[in-house]
Design an enzyme around this catalytic site. Structure first.
Site, PDB file in Angstrom:
ATOM      1  N   GLY A 231      63.169  73.019  49.246  1.00 57.02           N
ATOM      2  CA  GLY A 231      62.426  73.761  50.011  1.00 57.02           C
ATOM      3  C   GLY A 231      62.909  74.371  51.035  1.00 57.02           C
ATOM      4  O   GLY A 231      63.909  74.024  51.664  1.00 57.02           O
TER       5      GLY A 231
ATOM      6  N   GLY B 170      60.252  76.032  58.424  1.00 65.41           N
ATOM      7  CA  GLY B 170      60.655  75.855  59.975  1.00 65.41           C
ATOM      8  C   GLY B 170      61.103  74.494  60.220  1.00 65.41           C
ATOM      9  O   GLY B 170      61.747  74.090  61.326  1.00 65.41           O
TER      10      GLY B 170
ATOM     11  N   GLY C 223      63.303  72.751  58.458  1.00 65.29           N
ATOM     12  CA  GLY C 223      64.736  72.946  57.590  1.00 65.29           C
ATOM     13  C   GLY C 223      64.594  73.042  56.219  1.00 65.29           C
ATOM     14  O   GLY C 223      63.704  73.015  55.633  1.00 65.29           O
TER      15      GLY C 223
ATOM     16  N   VAL D 255      65.638  71.766  52.579  1.00 69.58           N
ATOM     17  CA  VAL D 255      65.974  70.256  51.907  1.00 69.58           C
ATOM     18  C   VAL D 255      66.563  70.355  50.356  1.00 69.58           C
ATOM     19  O   VAL D 255      66.130  71.418  49.802  1.00 69.58           O
ATOM     20  CB  VAL D 255      64.356  69.660  51.868  1.00 69.58           C
ATOM     21  CG1 VAL D 255      64.494  68.186  51.350  1.00 69.58           C
ATOM     22  CG2 VAL D 255      63.740  69.593  53.276  1.00 69.58           C
TER      23      VAL D 255
ATOM     24  N   ASP E  32      50.897  64.856  62.062  1.00 64.99           N
ATOM     25  CA  ASP E  32      50.669  65.702  61.124  1.00 64.99           C
ATOM     26  C   ASP E  32      50.277  65.055  59.497  1.00 64.99           C
ATOM     27  O   ASP E  32      50.978  65.412  58.659  1.00 64.99           O
ATOM     28  CB  ASP E  32      51.950  66.709  60.885  1.00 64.99           C
ATOM     29  CG  ASP E  32      51.567  67.853  60.016  1.00 64.99           C
ATOM     30  OD1 ASP E  32      50.464  68.176  60.012  1.00 64.99           O
ATOM     31  OD2 ASP E  32      52.553  68.488  59.462  1.00 64.99           O
TER      32      ASP E  32
END
Length: 719
Positions: free
Chosen positions: A428, A431, A433, A435, A547
């Site tokens: 994936g 924003g 990063g 992976v 989050d």
């Protein structure tokens, strides 16, 4: 006061007559609220201007919350919040007639006089916030007649008298905050053992005296700070305080305690500031010995004693001081030479290749070459698309600058070229990063996150943050194993969690539905709560995740949950990347693919977290976890369509939808995920978890439970 009450009664009678004559019928709750408007003034002659007696209901008035109650024709008042409005006046006893009132918040005003005993006829009250006013008198005897009372904050007033014994009857109390008043006298035994749910106790800045009761150590649910500072307590500090939970901090400053600080239990976790300004107190952690306390060496508080007796207090001889100084200078010079030597050896090693002879973190032979070259992972969009389409992975081939590859978990070692030569599958990109899933030579998969390219001037800050994250060790939290730092490349290497995210498990693949059983969902809920409680209570920094949502809860093959993504926003800020709320998580595969339904991140966030400029708090996480619980229970996404008629549909967030169902006493079968209806035996357990979720998603953060309490309550379900 008598004149004011007579005036008020005449006012209410006049209003009632006016309503009868005009045909407008303000609800009884509204009439009771008008007593408050009559009792206060804001200094400008316009207190509570939209509280209008001509309205049919008070539910749209400023600061008033209402709810539909079964058996009542009109919505009933459940909350009053008129905080910080500069209101000057008294608290009218007529508010006690609001039998469904749950929250009363008058803080930050200029209310004076005593707290009326009749106020506590409002038997549904569970939270009363009267702090920062000018209230006086003693505590009303009927205070603890409230069966649901949980939060009591009367701080910064002028209340007086002893701490009454009847407080032991407030058995549901979680927060008792009486700081900054004029309470006095000794605190009686027998109050605290009855307060089994008390989490916060603050009696600071009063006039209490005598000794602390021994049974205060029975407050087993206490957390945060036990604050008894700025009083006149005397005698020895009771050893029973050591029986309090290890997470409790003491604040016993500015009292008159004497004797030695006990060394048992929770005392071992206290710093010297907890005991400051108690002149007759001695022992660790204070720099004051309890032996020969009067014999102190000038310049050293308390004096250091040894077996040498008087000779130990004579000081050092001049010759010995000179010898020590010379030795120090020689030591500094040697250290300087070593640093220069290491620097030039590293300089010479800049050309060394990553041959794989060194383990993670440095070369085994010299200990100096910290892998100055590293191949970068692929980052083009075609790789991402091929992975989404189920294609094969790609392997690295770019060059990078000098950097450090450091193992956080010392038991997790592998050769650097394993990481560089292995196939790296793009999972994936966001924003947060890019992976990758990387399978090492021994067949062990890891997740590698590539962060931003900036932040070269903030190396120490980056390392400190990563090390703090790496110290988190809990079976329900994704483990960070290593990191790589270079001016133009930052990587995080963590465990790979193989079974996707809770988001994909709940919503299923496109065209399918979730088949998670109740026992599996309960396992996920309990594990997630344990991990989050650990972050809040036991981690070195007492982390706030900020989050929590299903896509950040990863599942292994046994459906054990693993919380991911904590601490990343801070790292992204350091590296100069632009954080995003979507995609990208430490350790996982399927979570990085687009879910079948897009997530509405804001619906997981607490109401106060949606306001600009807010600082994340642990209560944000509690709310978010509550929404996740509701998803596990209902199988619905955070945004729910609720039919209001045959032709229209109301869009509600999941919290409002569930609360509406409970208020209207809808059948449980209409709210629970249909998959769970087959497990009839789980009905009581499902209902219990619903109540936990509703407590977590209270609108007022002050009355949400701590994650520790949430976890403990969940553990009781199904046992």
């Amino acid at each position: 006061m008598l004149f004011e009450k007579l005036h008020l009664s005449a006012f209410l009678l006049l209003n009632l007559c006016l309503h009868i004559s005009s045909g407008v019928s303000l609800t009884p709750d509204g009439l009771s609220l008008l007593s408050l408007k009559s009792a206060v003034d804001d200094g400008a002659g316009g207190a509570l201007p939209d509280w209008n007696e001509d309205d049919a209901t008070p539910c749209h008035w400023t600061g008033i919350s209402c709810m539909n109650i079964s058996g009542s024709d009109d919505p009933r008042v459940v909350g009053i919040s008129v905080a910080g409005k500069n209101l000057r006046g008294y608290i009218p006893s007529e508010l006690g007639s609001l039998i469904y009132l749950r929250r009363l918040n008058f803080h930050g005003n200029r209310f004076y006089g005593s707290i009326p005993d009749q106020l506590f006829n409002a038997s549904s009250l569970h939270s009363i916030f009267l702090y920062d006013n000018n209230l006086s008198g003693s505590l009303p005897p009927s205070l603890c007649s409230l069966p649901r009372l949980q939060n009591l904050d009367f701080s910064d007033n002028s209340l007086s008298g002893p701490l009454p014994k009847f407080l032991s009857n407030c058995r549901q109390l979680q927060r008792l905050i009486f700081s900054g008043n004029k309470f006095s006298g000794e605190i009686s035994e027998g109050i605290f053992p009855e307060l089994a749910n008390l989490e916060q106790l603050d009696l600071s800045a009063n006039e209490f005296n005598g000794s602390i009761p021994d049974d205060i150590g029975e407050l087993k649910s206490l957390s945060g700070t036990l604050n008894l500072s700025f009083n006149h307590f005397t005698g020895k500090i009771p050893k029973s305080l050591g029986d309090l939970p290890l997470t409790v901090s003491f604040d016993l400053r500015n009292n008159d305690f004497s004797g030695e600080v006990p060394q048992t239990g929770s005392f071992a976790n206290q710093g010297p500031t907890a005991f400051l300004n108690n002149p007759n107190l001695c022992g660790f952690p204070l720099q004051k010995s309890c032996k020969n306390i009067s014999d102190t060496t000038p310049g050293i508080q308390g004096g250091l004693q040894d077996s040498g007796g008087a000779s130990s207090r004579k000081g050092l001889k001049p010759g010995l001081i000179i010898l020590i100084s010379v030795a120090d200078a020689i030591g500094v010079a040697i250290i300087g030479l070593v640093i220069v030597y290491v620097y030039w050896k590293r300089k010479d090693a800049n050309g060394c290749s990553c041959t794989g002879k060194g383990k993670l973190g440095g070369n085994e032979k010299t200990g100096l070459c910290a892998f100055p070259c590293i191949n970068s992972f692929p980052s083009n969009e075609s790789d991402l698309e091929s992975e989404k389409g189920g294609g094969g992975g790609t392997s690295g081939g770019m060059s990078g600058g000098e950097g450090d590859l450091v193992a956080i978990d010392k038991g997790f070692t592998f050769e650097l070229d394993e990481l560089l030569r292995a196939s790296a599958y793009v999972l994936g990109k966001s924003g947060l990063g890019i992976v990758y899933k990387v399978v090492l030579g021994n067949g062990v998969p890891v997740a590698v996150r590539r962060l931003g390219e900036g932040g070269e001037q903030r190396y120490k800050e980056f390392v400190a943050e990563v090390q703090a994250i790496g110290r988190i060790k809990h079976p329900n939290i994704v483990k960070l194993r290593a990191y790589y730092w270079a001016p133009d490349e930052k990587l995080l290497i963590s465990d790979f969690i193989s079974n996707g995210s809770l988001a994909s498990a709940l919503r299923g693949k496109p065209g399918t539905s979730s088949t998670l059983s109740w026992s599996t969902r309960l396992k996920i809920a309990k594990g997630t709560a344990r991990g989050l409680a650990y972050l809040h209570e036991c981690s070195p920094r007492k982390f706030v995740h900020g989050d929590i949502k299903p896509s950040n809860i990863l599942l292994d093959n046994d459906f054990q949950p693993h919380i991911s993504d904590f601490g990343l926003n801070r790292l992204i800020t350091i590296t100069g990347n632009n954080p995003s709320s979507s995609g990208g998580f430490i350790g996982g595969a399927l979570p990085y693919l687009k879910p079948s339904q897009p997530e509405k991140t804001n619906n997981y966030r607490a109401p106060e977290a949606r306001l600009p400029g807010g600082r994340p708090t642990q209560k944000w996480d509690v709310y978010s976890f509550g929404v996740v619980l509701l998803e596990l229970l209902t199988g619905k996404s955070p945004e729910v369509s609720s039919p209001t008629s045959s032709t229209s549909t109301e869009i509600l967030d999941l919290v409002r939808w569930v609360r509406k169902g409970f208020d209207e006493e809808s059948p449980l079968s209409e709210m629970v995920d249909p998959v769970l209806l087959q497990e009839v035996h789980a009905k009581k357990e499902v209902l219990a978890v619903f109540h936990i979720a509703l407590a977590c998603t209270e609108g007022d953060p002050e009355i949400r439970p701590r994650m520790k309490t949430v976890s403990e309550n969940l553990e009781k379900v199904g046992t």
